[in-house]
Scaffold this motif. Structure first.
Motif, PDB file in Angstrom:
ATOM      1  N   LYS A  67     126.747  90.048  54.896  1.00  0.00           N
ATOM      2  CA  LYS A  67     126.728  91.343  55.566  1.00  0.00           C
ATOM      3  C   LYS A  67     125.814  91.264  56.781  1.00  0.00           C
ATOM      4  N   PRO A  68     126.338  91.576  57.971  1.00  0.00           N
ATOM      5  CA  PRO A  68     125.504  91.532  59.176  1.00  0.00           C
ATOM      6  C   PRO A  68     124.312  92.474  59.073  1.00  0.00           C
ATOM      7  N   PHE A  69     123.225  92.110  59.760  1.00  0.00           N
ATOM      8  CA  PHE A  69     122.008  92.922  59.752  1.00  0.00           C
ATOM      9  C   PHE A  69     122.233  94.221  60.516  1.00  0.00           C
ATOM     10  N   PRO A  70     122.015  95.384  59.899  1.00  0.00           N
ATOM     11  CA  PRO A  70     122.066  96.633  60.673  1.00  0.00           C
ATOM     12  C   PRO A  70     120.839  96.724  61.592  1.00  0.00           C
ATOM     13  N   ILE A  71     121.085  97.042  62.855  1.00  0.00           N
ATOM     14  CA  ILE A  71     120.018  97.094  63.847  1.00  0.00           C
ATOM     15  C   ILE A  71     120.326  98.220  64.816  1.00  0.00           C
ATOM     16  N   ALA A  72     119.283  98.881  65.328  1.00  0.00           N
ATOM     17  CA  ALA A  72     119.452  99.955  66.305  1.00  0.00           C
ATOM     18  C   ALA A  72     118.844  99.516  67.626  1.00  0.00           C
ATOM     19  N   ILE A  73     119.596  99.707  68.716  1.00  0.00           N
ATOM     20  CA  ILE A  73     119.134  99.334  70.057  1.00  0.00           C
ATOM     21  C   ILE A  73     119.328 100.528  70.977  1.00  0.00           C
ATOM     22  N   PRO A  74     118.421 101.496  70.948  1.00  0.00           N
ATOM     23  CA  PRO A  74     118.533 102.658  71.840  1.00  0.00           C
ATOM     24  C   PRO A  74     118.448 102.228  73.307  1.00  0.00           C
ATOM     25  N   ARG A  82     120.422  90.772  83.891  1.00  0.00           N
ATOM     26  CA  ARG A  82     121.271  90.313  82.785  1.00  0.00           C
ATOM     27  C   ARG A  82     120.627  89.129  82.063  1.00  0.00           C
ATOM     28  N   ARG A  83     120.023  88.243  82.825  1.00  0.00           N
ATOM     29  CA  ARG A  83     119.373  87.080  82.199  1.00  0.00           C
ATOM     30  C   ARG A  83     118.215  87.539  81.309  1.00  0.00           C
ATOM     31  N   ILE A  84     117.457  88.542  81.762  1.00  0.00           N
ATOM     32  CA  ILE A  84     116.387  89.106  80.933  1.00  0.00           C
ATOM     33  C   ILE A  84     116.972  89.628  79.616  1.00  0.00           C
ATOM     34  N   ALA A  85     118.114  90.310  79.709  1.00  0.00           N
ATOM     35  CA  ALA A  85     118.756  90.836  78.497  1.00  0.00           C
ATOM     36  C   ALA A  85     119.131  89.711  77.541  1.00  0.00           C
ATOM     37  N   HIS A  86     119.599  88.583  78.083  1.00  0.00           N
ATOM     38  CA  HIS A  86     119.946  87.441  77.223  1.00  0.00           C
ATOM     39  C   HIS A  86     118.693  86.849  76.571  1.00  0.00           C
ATOM     40  N   ILE A  87     117.615  86.751  77.340  1.00  0.00           N
ATOM     41  CA  ILE A  87     116.367  86.191  76.788  1.00  0.00           C
ATOM     42  C   ILE A  87     115.821  87.091  75.682  1.00  0.00           C
ATOM     43  N   ILE A  88     115.851  88.403  75.898  1.00  0.00           N
ATOM     44  CA  ILE A  88     115.397  89.336  74.865  1.00  0.00           C
ATOM     45  C   ILE A  88     116.300  89.220  73.635  1.00  0.00           C
ATOM     46  N   GLN A 101     122.609  97.526  76.743  1.00  0.00           N
ATOM     47  CA  GLN A 101     124.018  97.312  76.404  1.00  0.00           C
ATOM     48  C   GLN A 101     124.338  95.825  76.260  1.00  0.00           C
ATOM     49  N   VAL A 102     123.783  94.992  77.137  1.00  0.00           N
ATOM     50  CA  VAL A 102     124.014  93.552  77.024  1.00  0.00           C
ATOM     51  C   VAL A 102     123.415  93.022  75.721  1.00  0.00           C
ATOM     52  N   ILE A 103     122.212  93.486  75.366  1.00  0.00           N
ATOM     53  CA  ILE A 103     121.602  93.075  74.100  1.00  0.00           C
ATOM     54  C   ILE A 103     122.493  93.475  72.927  1.00  0.00           C
TER      55      ILE A 103
END
Length: 427
Positions: free
Chosen positions: A26-33, A136-142, A51-53
Motif C-alpha cells: 500500500k503506497p504511503f499516504p502523504i499530503a503536499i499542500p 523545477r529542478r528544486i522540486a525534483h531535489i526536494i 505540484q511537481v513534487i
C-alpha cells in the motif's frame, strides 16, 4: 545552488521498502499542500513546485498524495507548525510544507519541511537558493529528499533521460537525439535528424553521452557534451559497431564491432584511444554493459545457438551463460545497485522486459507485449524505463515500471520515442 539546513531533523526509522514487496503493498499516504508564496509574484512558482513534487511521488507508485479537497487546514504560515491534531484522521505518513520567495537579488529561495503528523516531529528540512528558472529542478531535489527520508533509499527524480525522438511516416522516420527531465519536461533536441542516431548512453558524470550515428560511410561513435553542445568522434569503425557504453569510471567505452558474419566486444580507452579486444569467437557478441563496480561485463551472445545473456570479467576471459529460460534474451543492462540484470526476452510472438539476479537466478517478467525493448534503470535501481512499439503505422513510446512489476506508466514525450537511457542523479 546553495542548500542550508532548517534546524533539527529527526531520522525516521522506517527501514527500506523491499525491492520486491511481498503481499499487497500500500503506497504511503502523504499530503503536499501548495507552497506558501513569499510575495504576490511568487504564487505560480510556489504552486508549481508543490505540484511537481506531488506528481513525482505519485508516479513512483510508493506514495499516495491526498486530494487537496480533503486537507483540514490551509497552510498559510510556513514558520508555524501545522495543526497536527486536524491532520491525524487522515492517517498520513508524511506532511510537506514549503515556501518559495524571490530574493532582492532576483534569485529564488525555496524551503520545505517534512513532518510526521502523528508525532508532530519535523523529519527533515532544507532551503535552496538558485536562479528562478531552475524551480523545477528544486522540486525534483526536494522530491528526492522526501523519498529518501520515507523509504530509506536514494531517490531518482533529479535525473534526465536521453532518447531517440522519432517523427514522420514509418517508411521515412526522422530520428533525433533528445534529452528531457525524467518526468518528460524540458525536452531538448541534441541532433538535427539529418543522420540516423542509435543507442545513446550516459557517462557516469552525466555530462556526456555516447551514441552511434549512421551517416555517409561507416557508422561513427560520438561523444556529446550536454553542457557545451560540443561533440567529437570516438572512432570511425569499418563494418558495423553497436551499443557503445561507458565504464563506471567514465574513462573507457565498451562496444561491439562486426567483422564478417560475427561481432566481438572491444574496449576503447578514451584518453589514449587504444582499443583492446575482449572476445574472439565466431559468434555474435553484442550489447555489453559493465557492472557498477566495473569488475564484470554482461552481454548478449548467440554462441550457444540463439541469443542468451553471458557474464565475464571486465578484462575478458571465461564467459558464463546466466539465462536459461525459453526464448531468446537480448539488451542486458546491469542495475546501479548491482543486484539485478534487466533484459529483453523474445518468444511466442511476445517481447518481454524482465530482470534476473546476476547469477541468472530469480528471473521475473515485469511486462510483455507485441514489441517491448531497451530497458534502462533509474539511478536508484528501483524503476525501469523501456520502449514499446505497437507496429503498423504507429510509432514507439516510452514506458516505466517498478522492478516489482507494479506501476506501469507511459512516459510523456513530444512524439514517438525509443531507446531511452537514464542518467545518474544530477545532485
Amino acid at each position: 545552488m546553495a542548500a542550508l539546513g532548517l534546524g533539527p531533523a529527526w531520522a525516521q526509522q522506517q527501514g527500506r521498502i523491499p525491492i520486491i514487496p511481498s503481499g499487497e503493498f500500500k503506497p504511503f499516504p502523504i499530503a503536499i499542500p501548495p507552497f506558501v508564496p513569499g510575495g504576490a509574484g511568487d504564487v505560480d512558482v510556489s504552486n508549481g513546485i508543490s505540484q511537481v513534487i506531488t506528481n513525482n511521488l505519485k508516479r513512483s507508485g510508493l506514495f499516495a498524495p491526498i486530494d487537496p479537497a480533503a486537507f483540514p487546514e490551509r497552510i498559510s504560515n510556513f514558520d508555524a507548525p501545522p495543526q497536527f491534531a486536524s491532520w491525524k484522521p487522515l492517517d498520513l505518513r508524511g506532511l510537506v510544507t514549503g515556501r518559495a520567495t524571490r530574493q532582492p537579488d532576483g534569485r529564488l529561495k525555496a524551503e520545505f519541511r517534512l513532518w510526521d503528523p502523528s508525532s508532530g516531529q519535523q523529519l527533515t528540512g532544507q532551503q535552496y537558493v538558485t536562479a528562478p528558472e531552475y524551480w523545477r529542478r528544486i522540486a525534483h531535489i526536494i522530491s528526492d529528499q522526501i523519498y529518501t527520508q520515507m523509504t530509506g533509499e536514494k531517490g531518482y527524480f533529479d535525473s534526465r533521460v536521453v532518447f531517440v525522438d522519432e517523427s514522420g511516416p514509418s517508411e521515412r522516420r526522422v530520428k533525433r537525439l533528445a534529452l528531457m527531465d525524467q518526468d518528460g519536461a524540458n525536452v531538448r533536441y541534441l541532433t538535427r535528424g539529418a543522420d540516423l542516431v542509435l543507442t545513446p548512453r550516459f557517462s557516469p558524470s552525466s555530462q556526456e553521452i555516447t551514441y552511434m550515428e549512421f551517416g555517409q560511410g561507416d557508422p561513427k561513435v560520438y561523444l556529446f557534451n550536454i553542457e557545451t553542445g560540443q561533440r567529437e568522434i570516438v572512432g570511425n569503425f569499418p563494418g558495423m559497431s553497436f551499443s557503445p557504453r561507458f565504464s563506471p569510471d567514465g574513462q573507457r567505452i565498451i562496444l561491439s564491432l562486426q567483422q564478417g558474419g560475427n561481432s566481438n566486444l572491444f574496449v576503447m580507452d578514451l584518453r589514449s584511444r587504444s582499443t583492446t579486444r575482449l572476445t574472439d569467437t565466431p559468434a555474435i557478441d553484442t550489447s555489453p554493459c559493465y557492472s557498477p563496480d566495473g569488475s564484470q561485463i554482461c552481454f548478449e551472445s548467440d554462441r550457444g545457438g540463439k541469443p542468451q545473456i553471458y557474464v565475464m570479467p571486465a578484462n575478458g576471459g571465461n564467459a558464463q551463460r546466466i539465462s536459461f529460460g525459453e526464448g531468446s534474451y537480448s539488451t542486458p543492462v546491469w542495475s546501479p545497485r548491482g543486484d539485478y540484470i534487466a533484459f529483453t526476452k523474445q518468444g511466442g510472438g511476445q517481447f518481454a522486459i524482465g530482470i534476473m539476479k546476476t547469477d541468472g537466478s530469480g528471473e521475473r517478467i515485469l511486462t510483455s507485449g507485441f514489441h517491448n525493448e531497451g530497458p534502462t534503470f533509474s539511478p536508484n535501481g528501483r524503476v525501469i524505463m523501456f520502449f514499446r512499439d505497437p507496429g503498423g503505422t504507429q510509432g514507439p513510446s516510452l514506458y516505466s515500471i517498478d522492478v516489482s512489476g507494479r506501476n506501469e506508466l507511459k512516459v510523456p514525450t513530444p512524439g514517438y520515442a525509443s531507446d531511452p537511457a537514464w542518467s545518474p542523479l544530477l545532485s
